[in-house]
Design an enzyme around this catalytic site. Structure first.
Site, PDB file in Angstrom:
ATOM      1  N   PHE A 171       1.887   1.609   9.839  1.00  0.00           N
ATOM      2  CA  PHE A 171       3.254   1.616  10.356  1.00  0.00           C
ATOM      3  C   PHE A 171       3.691   3.062  10.532  1.00  0.00           C
ATOM      4  O   PHE A 171       3.704   3.841   9.578  1.00  0.00           O
ATOM      5  CB  PHE A 171       4.199   0.889   9.390  1.00  0.00           C
ATOM      6  CG  PHE A 171       5.576   0.695   9.944  1.00  0.00           C
ATOM      7  CD1 PHE A 171       5.806  -0.216  10.966  1.00  0.00           C
ATOM      8  CD2 PHE A 171       6.643   1.433   9.470  1.00  0.00           C
ATOM      9  CE1 PHE A 171       7.075  -0.386  11.500  1.00  0.00           C
ATOM     10  CE2 PHE A 171       7.922   1.267   9.989  1.00  0.00           C
ATOM     11  CZ  PHE A 171       8.130   0.356  11.010  1.00  0.00           C
ATOM     12  N   GLU A 196       8.226  11.155  11.713  1.00  0.00           N
ATOM     13  CA  GLU A 196       7.844  12.108  12.766  1.00  0.00           C
ATOM     14  C   GLU A 196       7.983  13.516  12.206  1.00  0.00           C
ATOM     15  O   GLU A 196       8.640  13.708  11.171  1.00  0.00           O
ATOM     16  CB  GLU A 196       8.762  11.932  13.987  1.00  0.00           C
ATOM     17  CG  GLU A 196       8.628  10.559  14.612  1.00  0.00           C
ATOM     18  CD  GLU A 196       9.374  10.425  15.937  1.00  0.00           C
ATOM     19  OE1 GLU A 196       9.988  11.411  16.394  1.00  0.00           O
ATOM     20  OE2 GLU A 196       9.319   9.322  16.494  1.00  0.00           O
ATOM     21  N   ARG A 214      -9.510  12.279 -30.182  1.00  0.00           N
ATOM     22  CA  ARG A 214      -9.474  13.735 -30.354  1.00  0.00           C
ATOM     23  C   ARG A 214      -8.986  14.096 -31.757  1.00  0.00           C
ATOM     24  O   ARG A 214      -7.922  13.645 -32.183  1.00  0.00           O
ATOM     25  CB  ARG A 214      -8.517  14.337 -29.308  1.00  0.00           C
ATOM     26  CG  ARG A 214      -8.261  15.823 -29.454  1.00  0.00           C
ATOM     27  CD  ARG A 214      -9.497  16.628 -29.129  1.00  0.00           C
ATOM     28  NE  ARG A 214      -9.223  18.054 -29.116  1.00  0.00           N
ATOM     29  CZ  ARG A 214     -10.177  18.969 -29.091  1.00  0.00           C
ATOM     30  NH1 ARG A 214     -11.455  18.611 -29.079  1.00  0.00           N
ATOM     31  NH2 ARG A 214      -9.868  20.244 -29.075  1.00  0.00           N
ATOM     32  N   HIS A 273      -3.731  15.376 -23.530  1.00  0.00           N
ATOM     33  CA  HIS A 273      -5.141  15.717 -23.310  1.00  0.00           C
ATOM     34  C   HIS A 273      -5.429  17.207 -23.524  1.00  0.00           C
ATOM     35  O   HIS A 273      -6.605  17.614 -23.486  1.00  0.00           O
ATOM     36  CB  HIS A 273      -5.577  15.356 -21.882  1.00  0.00           C
ATOM     37  CG  HIS A 273      -5.856  13.904 -21.671  1.00  0.00           C
ATOM     38  ND1 HIS A 273      -4.877  12.948 -21.575  1.00  0.00           N
ATOM     39  CD2 HIS A 273      -7.026  13.232 -21.513  1.00  0.00           C
ATOM     40  CE1 HIS A 273      -5.432  11.763 -21.370  1.00  0.00           C
ATOM     41  NE2 HIS A 273      -6.731  11.907 -21.336  1.00  0.00           N
ATOM     42  N   GLY A 274      -4.380  18.032 -23.671  1.00  0.00           N
ATOM     43  CA  GLY A 274      -4.607  19.467 -23.835  1.00  0.00           C
ATOM     44  C   GLY A 274      -5.379  20.046 -22.655  1.00  0.00           C
ATOM     45  O   GLY A 274      -5.269  19.557 -21.525  1.00  0.00           O
ATOM     46  N   GLU A 325       8.024   6.440   1.200  1.00  0.00           N
ATOM     47  CA  GLU A 325       8.958   5.297   1.316  1.00  0.00           C
ATOM     48  C   GLU A 325      10.365   5.699   0.901  1.00  0.00           C
ATOM     49  O   GLU A 325      11.110   4.899   0.358  1.00  0.00           O
ATOM     50  CB  GLU A 325       8.499   4.104   0.461  1.00  0.00           C
ATOM     51  CG  GLU A 325       7.150   3.590   0.835  1.00  0.00           C
ATOM     52  CD  GLU A 325       7.190   2.309   1.648  1.00  0.00           C
ATOM     53  OE1 GLU A 325       8.256   1.715   1.795  1.00  0.00           O
ATOM     54  OE2 GLU A 325       6.119   1.946   2.141  1.00  0.00           O
ATOM     55  N   GLU A 368      15.884  11.346  -3.611  1.00  0.00           N
ATOM     56  CA  GLU A 368      17.246  11.589  -3.134  1.00  0.00           C
ATOM     57  C   GLU A 368      17.674  10.469  -2.179  1.00  0.00           C
ATOM     58  O   GLU A 368      18.807   9.976  -2.243  1.00  0.00           O
ATOM     59  CB  GLU A 368      17.320  12.952  -2.425  1.00  0.00           C
ATOM     60  CG  GLU A 368      17.122  14.163  -3.338  1.00  0.00           C
ATOM     61  CD  GLU A 368      15.669  14.359  -3.803  1.00  0.00           C
ATOM     62  OE1 GLU A 368      14.748  13.915  -3.092  1.00  0.00           O
ATOM     63  OE2 GLU A 368      15.467  14.941  -4.889  1.00  0.00           O
TER      64      GLU A 368
HETATM   65  C1  LIG Z   1       0.610  10.825   1.730  1.00  0.00           C
HETATM   66  C2  LIG Z   1       1.741  10.333   2.572  1.00  0.00           C
HETATM   67  C3  LIG Z   1       1.664   9.089   3.194  1.00  0.00           C
HETATM   68  C4  LIG Z   1       2.710   8.654   4.026  1.00  0.00           C
HETATM   69  N1  LIG Z   1       2.569   7.444   4.725  1.00  0.00           N
HETATM   70  C5  LIG Z   1       3.499   7.132   5.660  1.00  0.00           C
HETATM   71  C6  LIG Z   1       3.311   5.989   6.514  1.00  0.00           C
HETATM   72  O1  LIG Z   1       2.326   5.249   6.407  1.00  0.00           O
HETATM   73  N2  LIG Z   1       4.241   5.736   7.480  1.00  0.00           N
HETATM   74  C7  LIG Z   1       5.345   6.523   7.651  1.00  0.00           C
HETATM   75  O2  LIG Z   1       6.141   6.256   8.550  1.00  0.00           O
HETATM   76  N3  LIG Z   1       5.564   7.597   6.835  1.00  0.00           N
HETATM   77  C8  LIG Z   1       4.667   7.922   5.864  1.00  0.00           C
HETATM   78  N4  LIG Z   1       4.871   9.033   5.053  1.00  0.00           N
HETATM   79  C9  LIG Z   1       6.071   9.847   5.260  1.00  0.00           C
HETATM   80  C10 LIG Z   1       7.079   9.779   4.114  1.00  0.00           C
HETATM   81  O3  LIG Z   1       7.742   8.553   4.130  1.00  0.00           O
HETATM   82  C11 LIG Z   1       7.999  10.995   4.282  1.00  0.00           C
HETATM   83  O4  LIG Z   1       7.244  12.134   3.902  1.00  0.00           O
HETATM   84  C12 LIG Z   1       9.260  10.894   3.465  1.00  0.00           C
HETATM   85  O5  LIG Z   1      10.104   9.883   3.959  1.00  0.00           O
HETATM   86  C13 LIG Z   1      10.057  12.216   3.450  1.00  0.00           C
HETATM   87  O6  LIG Z   1      10.206  12.760   4.710  1.00  0.00           O
HETATM   88  P1  LIG Z   1       9.812  14.304   4.937  1.00  0.00           P
HETATM   89  O7  LIG Z   1       8.460  14.494   4.366  1.00  0.00           O
HETATM   90  O8  LIG Z   1      10.017  14.636   6.359  1.00  0.00           O
HETATM   91  O9  LIG Z   1      10.828  15.118   4.039  1.00  0.00           O
HETATM   92  P2  LIG Z   1      12.319  15.591   4.446  1.00  0.00           P
HETATM   93  O10 LIG Z   1      13.094  14.441   4.951  1.00  0.00           O
HETATM   94  O11 LIG Z   1      12.222  16.812   5.287  1.00  0.00           O
HETATM   95  O12 LIG Z   1      12.882  15.988   3.021  1.00  0.00           O
HETATM   96  C14 LIG Z   1      12.705  17.272   2.416  1.00  0.00           C
HETATM   97  C15 LIG Z   1      13.597  17.306   1.175  1.00  0.00           C
HETATM   98  O13 LIG Z   1      14.980  17.240   1.576  1.00  0.00           O
HETATM   99  C16 LIG Z   1      15.631  16.188   0.889  1.00  0.00           C
HETATM  100  N5  LIG Z   1      16.681  15.596   1.726  1.00  0.00           N
HETATM  101  C17 LIG Z   1      16.601  15.237   3.028  1.00  0.00           C
HETATM  102  N6  LIG Z   1      17.765  14.710   3.439  1.00  0.00           N
HETATM  103  C18 LIG Z   1      18.600  14.734   2.377  1.00  0.00           C
HETATM  104  C19 LIG Z   1      19.957  14.330   2.153  1.00  0.00           C
HETATM  105  N7  LIG Z   1      20.706  13.777   3.127  1.00  0.00           N
HETATM  106  N8  LIG Z   1      20.490  14.526   0.930  1.00  0.00           N
HETATM  107  C20 LIG Z   1      19.753  15.071  -0.064  1.00  0.00           C
HETATM  108  N9  LIG Z   1      18.467  15.471   0.066  1.00  0.00           N
HETATM  109  C21 LIG Z   1      17.899  15.304   1.276  1.00  0.00           C
HETATM  110  C22 LIG Z   1      14.522  15.178   0.602  1.00  0.00           C
HETATM  111  O14 LIG Z   1      14.879  14.299  -0.445  1.00  0.00           O
HETATM  112  C23 LIG Z   1      13.370  16.116   0.234  1.00  0.00           C
HETATM  113  O15 LIG Z   1      13.483  16.513  -1.093  1.00  0.00           O
HETATM  114  C24 LIG Z   1       3.864   9.452   4.192  1.00  0.00           C
HETATM  115  C25 LIG Z   1       3.949  10.684   3.536  1.00  0.00           C
HETATM  116  C26 LIG Z   1       2.909  11.135   2.758  1.00  0.00           C
HETATM  117  C27 LIG Z   1       3.029  12.501   2.128  1.00  0.00           C
END
Ligand SMILES: Cc1cc2nc3c(=O)[nH]c(=O)nc-3n(C[C@H](O)[C@H](O)[C@H](O)COP(=O)(O)OP(=O)(O)OC[C@H]3O[C@@H](n4cnc5c(N)ncnc54)[C@H](O)[C@@H]3O)c2cc1C
Length: 379
Positions: free
Chosen positions: A125, A129, A268, A338-339, A363, A367
């Site tokens: 899914f 972006e 340990r 585990h040190g 997901e 925050e």
């Molecule tokens: C290993 C991995 C697998 C993933 N798999 C999927 C997948 O299968 N499909 C998919 O669609 N996505 C996937 N994701 C994406 C994931 O859901 C996003 O990384 C996540 O939702 C956060 O978005 P971002 O990384 O752009 O962080 P950002 O949105 O840029 O956030 C950066 C920081 O700002 C904070 N922040 C942003 N807005 C606010 C606000 N309004 N108030 C307070 N704090 C805020 C956030 O909490 C975070 O600490 C995956 C990510 C990873 C790393």
């Protein structure tokens, strides 16, 4: 009514079956898969044979027809041993397959579900972006209807399971008009759909994470999932359900960390006794066990509400937030017990420690969970 805290015999059977599989088949190879960043094809085939790839999809579409609680228990038990395998199952089930079951037409269900629910093929899914993460509604990918086809342009980031050799499709969110988001199924292999190499990462190293780009990708008009313009509402619902999976992963990871720490503490010896004889170590284990118990109850309640057809969004967000943070504390405390040995690559706790962090990001970050919960509370 008197509450019943016992799981049914069926749920206990799911737990035993998945636990045995995880210990016998996953544990021996988890470290190697992680080290080599190798996707677990062989294990996915075995998980499919066990019926774990499409657990809650009805049998008529090739699934196991189980309830969400069974599924949460299965994800918990897999994560207890290895997160990469667990997220492969969870993302395929809750993000890749369920949307097609929940919003697909009968024709789409017949076309896609049998191969997905049986685990023969995987699905993904694509919501996130490069510039639309927490603000998932800021989708820029566009889908334009031309001559009976959707023409898609844009990109997606961090998509799980999108690029394996057995992936059939990705469902993406796209702007299908001004301020109109729709979900569209894009089959792997569609011309113009480019899947980048797997992204190297801190944890979940054996899972498949990719950046996707779409350049004039054409798919049939009939690949629209659900009504046009309902994509935003659909992905919010998908995320609500997906949070139960990730929350179950939080409990499983914390339990796995506890298991390793408790065993190590008994073995340990320092100052002439096992370190488990020291109250500081006992208290750390007692805190972990207490929080795990609380987190597990929250996850099961959210799953149970979903199974009853009742609203579960608030409880799923609370469970995801709580278990994300509890798994952080548990992994940290378990590594401390585990040190220096825990800091070594060969120690399983170091893998759990690395695998934990994403549970507070994927997901919806911690925050974002607080934002969702606050909204449910009326703020
Ligand atoms: C290993 C991995 C697998 C993933 N798999 C999927 C997948 O299968 N499909 C998919 O669609 N996505 C996937 N994701 C994406 C994931 O859901 C996003 O990384 C996540 O939702 C956060 O978005 P971002 O990384 O752009 O962080 P950002 O949105 O840029 O956030 C950066 C920081 O700002 C904070 N922040 C942003 N807005 C606010 C606000 N309004 N108030 C307070 N704090 C805020 C956030 O909490 C975070 O600490 C995956 C990510 C990873 C790393």
């Amino acid at each position: 009514m008197t509450p019943n805290y016992d799981l049914s015999e069926e749920h206990e059977l799911v737990r035993r079956t998945v636990r045995d599989f995880a210990v016998e088949r996953i544990a021996p190879v988890a470290e190697e898969l992680d080290r080599e960043h190798r996707f677990p094809y062989e294990l996915v085939r075995e998980l499919a044979e066990l019926g774990l790839m499409g657990m809650t999809i009805p049998e008529e579409y090739g699934g196991a027809g189980a309830d969400t609680l069974s599924y949460a228990i299965a994800v918990e038990e897999l994560t207890r041993v290895d997160s990469s395998v667990a997220i492969t199952v969870a993302a395929h089930h809750s993000l890749g397959t369920l949307p097609i079951y929940q919003y697909g037409s009968e024709e789409q269900k017949r076309e896609w579900l049998p191969q997905l629910a049986s685990g023969e093929k995987l699905a993904a899914f694509g919501l996130t972006e490069p510039d639309a993460g927490s603000d998932a509604g800021a989708t820029r990918t566009r889908a334009e209807l031309r001559d009976g086809e959707w023409v898609i342009n844009g990109s997606k980031m961090f998509i799980t399971n999108a690029g394996t050799d057995i992936t059939a499709c990705v469902t993406i969110t796209a702007l299908s008009g001004e301020d109109e988001v729709s979900n569209i199924i894009v089959p792997n292999g569609a011309p113009g759909y480019v899947i980048a190499e797997p992204m190297p990462k801190l944890g979940w190293r054996a899972s498949d994470t990719r950046e996707l780009s779409f350049r004039d990708v054409r798919v049939p008009e009939g690949n629209l999932l659900g009504p046009r313009g309902k994509g935003f509402q659909q992905f919010l619902e998908i995320l609500d359900g997906g949070r139960i999976s990730v929350a179950a992963m939080g409990v499983g990871l914390a339990q796995g960390a506890y298991d390793l720490a408790a065993a190590y503490a008994k073995e340990r010896r320092q100052f002439g006794k096992p370190i488990s004889a020291f109250q500081a170590v006992q208290f750390a284990l007692a805190d972990m066990a207490t929080e795990i118990e609380a987190g597990r109850g929250m996850v099961y309640k959210a799953a149970w509400l979903k199974d009853q057809g009742r609203p579960f969004g608030k409880e799923a967000a609370m469970a995801k937030l709580y278990t994300g943070e509890l798994s952080n504390r548990a992994a940290n405390a378990a590594l401390q017990i585990h040190g220096g040995y825990g800091f070594m690559d060969e120690s399983p706790i170091s893998r759990l420690y690395r695998d934990q962090k994403i549970l507070e990001i994927g997901e919806g970050t911690n925050e974002v969970q607080r934002m969702v919960i606050a909204k449910h509370l009326g703020f």
